[in-house]
Design an enzyme around this catalytic site. Structure first.
Site, mmCIF file in Angstrom:
data_model
loop_
_atom_site.group_PDB
_atom_site.id
_atom_site.type_symbol
_atom_site.label_atom_id
_atom_site.label_comp_id
_atom_site.label_asym_id
_atom_site.label_seq_id
_atom_site.Cartn_x
_atom_site.Cartn_y
_atom_site.Cartn_z
ATOM 1 N N ASP A 168 7.889 -4.756 10.302
ATOM 2 C CA ASP A 168 6.799 -4.781 9.327
ATOM 3 C C ASP A 168 7.079 -3.718 8.270
ATOM 4 O OD1 ASP A 168 3.900 -5.957 8.940
ATOM 5 O OD2 ASP A 168 3.788 -3.838 8.421
ATOM 6 N N ILE A 171 3.097 -0.035 2.442
ATOM 7 C CA ILE A 171 2.942 1.220 1.716
ATOM 8 C C ILE A 171 1.817 2.018 2.371
ATOM 9 C CG2 ILE A 171 2.347 2.272 -0.502
ATOM 10 C CD1 ILE A 171 3.546 -0.179 -1.855
ATOM 11 N N HIS A 172 2.096 3.274 2.707
ATOM 12 C CA HIS A 172 1.109 4.141 3.345
ATOM 13 C C HIS A 172 1.000 5.467 2.590
ATOM 14 C CE1 HIS A 172 0.499 1.602 6.879
ATOM 15 N NE2 HIS A 172 1.807 1.422 6.908
ATOM 16 N N GLU A 291 -7.761 7.594 -4.433
ATOM 17 C CA GLU A 291 -7.477 6.286 -3.866
ATOM 18 C C GLU A 291 -7.938 5.186 -4.818
ATOM 19 O OE1 GLU A 291 -5.789 5.283 -1.446
ATOM 20 O OE2 GLU A 291 -5.638 6.857 0.058
#
Length: 494
Positions: A168, A171-172, A291
């Site tokens: 897998d 983007i983190h 964010e």
């Protein structure tokens, strides 16, 4: 010599393509500080999205003189424009949704290559031999002065299921914590977190590669989520489909994992079992970074840690980053979301949904405009069913606005016109209370609404701004002649 650009298969060929299109890429050697200043510049030039105004959609920017990092380069905003995404995928911007839908339906498997075919390993730094310090080796930017620390904001983490070997990529949020340690934030339900938990239950580390500076098709393909790409689906196959050839992978040098061979930078490491750190342990700001909803995310008090084993790069490597709430996130998250909704709706109701658009004001995740074409009275109910279906397909979606085929879903003024003249609040609003949403929306908390049982639970809405089929003649727009204005106004462009 051919005047045709080379095919795009990595970041550098993508930038070469943009250089052929005026206004899409701006390169500067004026000194820039990666800590706060770079994001502050791009906030005005091209961030867009949910960024605090003033902002706008502008060119990508390549900074070639980074203070404190001789020879380093930082790219920001590559995908911060839907038009630019269209150029990079050789697709009209309005057709990107269907292009992505087709790519999901026709995956192309990755291919494995050797180190001699892998530019990402031209330069090698090993932790055991070189004793490097990430904080001085690579310029990880901060977005604001309140950030928990420097972040790799556009870094693709590649991990594998310890049981099945399925890969897998996601983007983190990656915050540099020490010379060889990076914290990683997982939103609920992320597949690599499931892999980490499996490894941790056995007392083992999870090997991962962090890939930075990629072909934009790879980033876009890996931004799909379940149920479109369920556990076990390799999202790299979508990037391969978009390019018509498999994404190239190479063996990492120090961990049992693969890396993207044409990346600018690869960080090899392991997510350690039973090790946690506070995200802001070095700054105590209480904030993480901005964010996508437009707010500073709170610093997480307990995050898993990646222990870095090696850093490999191309010569003159480019660090690719983004402004957290900007239009680039809208492209990365929104276009795949559009495709996921369109694909499911086409399967259920062929020909009914004409277009979907993940609006910038929702950061690509929270708000979607869905255009439908009614042909009978029954379709009044079908339209609302599509709205509910969209909310079910994509857990993080919060609001759906339904419009008719005579309304342009990409034109906010047109959508607001339909919401104003084709809507009655006591008749056309469908509310679904107490549904799973997204933890980064500050309104989705018990503090905001005590009726909510937990953070990340919300009320969702279908805003039906379509005309009732039986009353469609009452809602016919004024019709004008279709006249080409160019004889009178030569500068006119569609």
């Amino acid at each position: 010599m051919s005047d045709q650009p080379a095919p795009v298969n990595d970041l550098r060929s993508a930038l070469a393509l943009l250089e052929r299109h005026p206004g899409q890429l701006h390169t500067t050697d004026h000194p820039i500080d990666p800590y706060g200043e770079l994001a502050g510049v791009y906030k005005r030039v091209g961030a867009g999205g949910t960024v605090e105004r003033p902002t706008r959609v502008g060119p990508a920017m390549l900074f070639e003189n980074v203070k404190g990092y001789p020879g380093a380069r930082i790219l920001v905003g590559l995908l911060a424009s839907r038009n630019r995404v269209g150029l990079l995928l050789d697709c009209p911007p309005r057709e990107l949704t269907r292009r992505m839908t087709d790519a999901v339906r026709n995956p192309v498997e990755p291919v494995f290559v050797g180190a001699d075919q892998s530019p990402c390993q031209e330069v090698v730094h090993r932790a055991d031999a070189d004793g490097f310090d990430l904080r001085t080796l690579l310029p990880a930017p901060t977005n604001t002065d309140q950030d928990a620390g420097p972040y790799f904001c556009e870094a693709l983490v590649l991990g594998s299921d310890p049981d099945t070997g399925h890969t897998d990529v996601t983007i983190h949020r990656l915050c540099v914590q020490d010379k060889d340690e990076i914290s990683i934030f997982f939103a609920p339900g992320r597949h690599i977190d499931a892999f980490r938990k499996k490894a941790e239950a056995r007392g083992k580390a999870l090997p991962v590669s962090i890939n930075i500076g990629l072909d934009p098709a790879v980033y876009l393909g890996t931004s799909f989520e379940a149920p479109t790409t369920p556990l076990g689906f390799d999202e790299l196959t979508i990037g391969g489909s978009l390019r018509g050839e498999g994404v190239q992978l190479v063996d990492c040098l120090t961990v049992d994992q693969k890396a993207i061979a044409r990346a600018e930078i690869v960080i090899e490491g392991e997510i350690l079992p039973e090790v946690r750190v506070a995200e802001d342990q070095n700054t105590n700001t209480g904030h993480a970074m901005p964010e996508f909803p437009g707010y500073d995310g709170p610093a997480n008090p307990s995050l898993p840690v990646i222990k870095v084993k090696a850093v490999t790069t191309r010569k003159d490597a480019i660090v690719q980053t983004l402004v957290g709430p900007g239009e680039e996130h809208v492209s990365l998250a929104g276009i795949p979301t559009e495709a996921a909704v369109l694909r499911m709706c086409e399967d259920e109701y062929p020909g009914f949904v004409q277009q979907t658009y993940a609006h910038s004001s929702g950061g690509g995740k929270f708000l979607q405009v869905v255009q439908v074409k009614k042909t009978s009275d029954f379709d009044d109910g079908r339209a609302r069913q599509v709205g509910v279906l969209a909310l079910g397909i994509y857990t993080e979606l919060k609001h759906v606005v339904l419009v008719d085929e005579d309304v342009d879903p990409f034109d906010t003024e047109d959508v607001l016109w339909a919401m104003t003249t084709r809507f009655q609040a006591d008749k056309d609003l469908v509310v679904l209370p107490g549904v799973a949403g997204h933890v980064l929306d500050p309104s989705q908390t018990p503090q905001y609404n005590p009726a909510l049982p937990a953070k990340g639970v919300t009320a969702k809405m279908v805003y039906d701004a379509t005309r009732p089929y039986g009353l469609r003649d009452m809602f016919t727009r004024a019709r004008f002649r279709d006249v080409d204005p160019r004889p009178w106004y030569p500068d006119y462009e569609e």
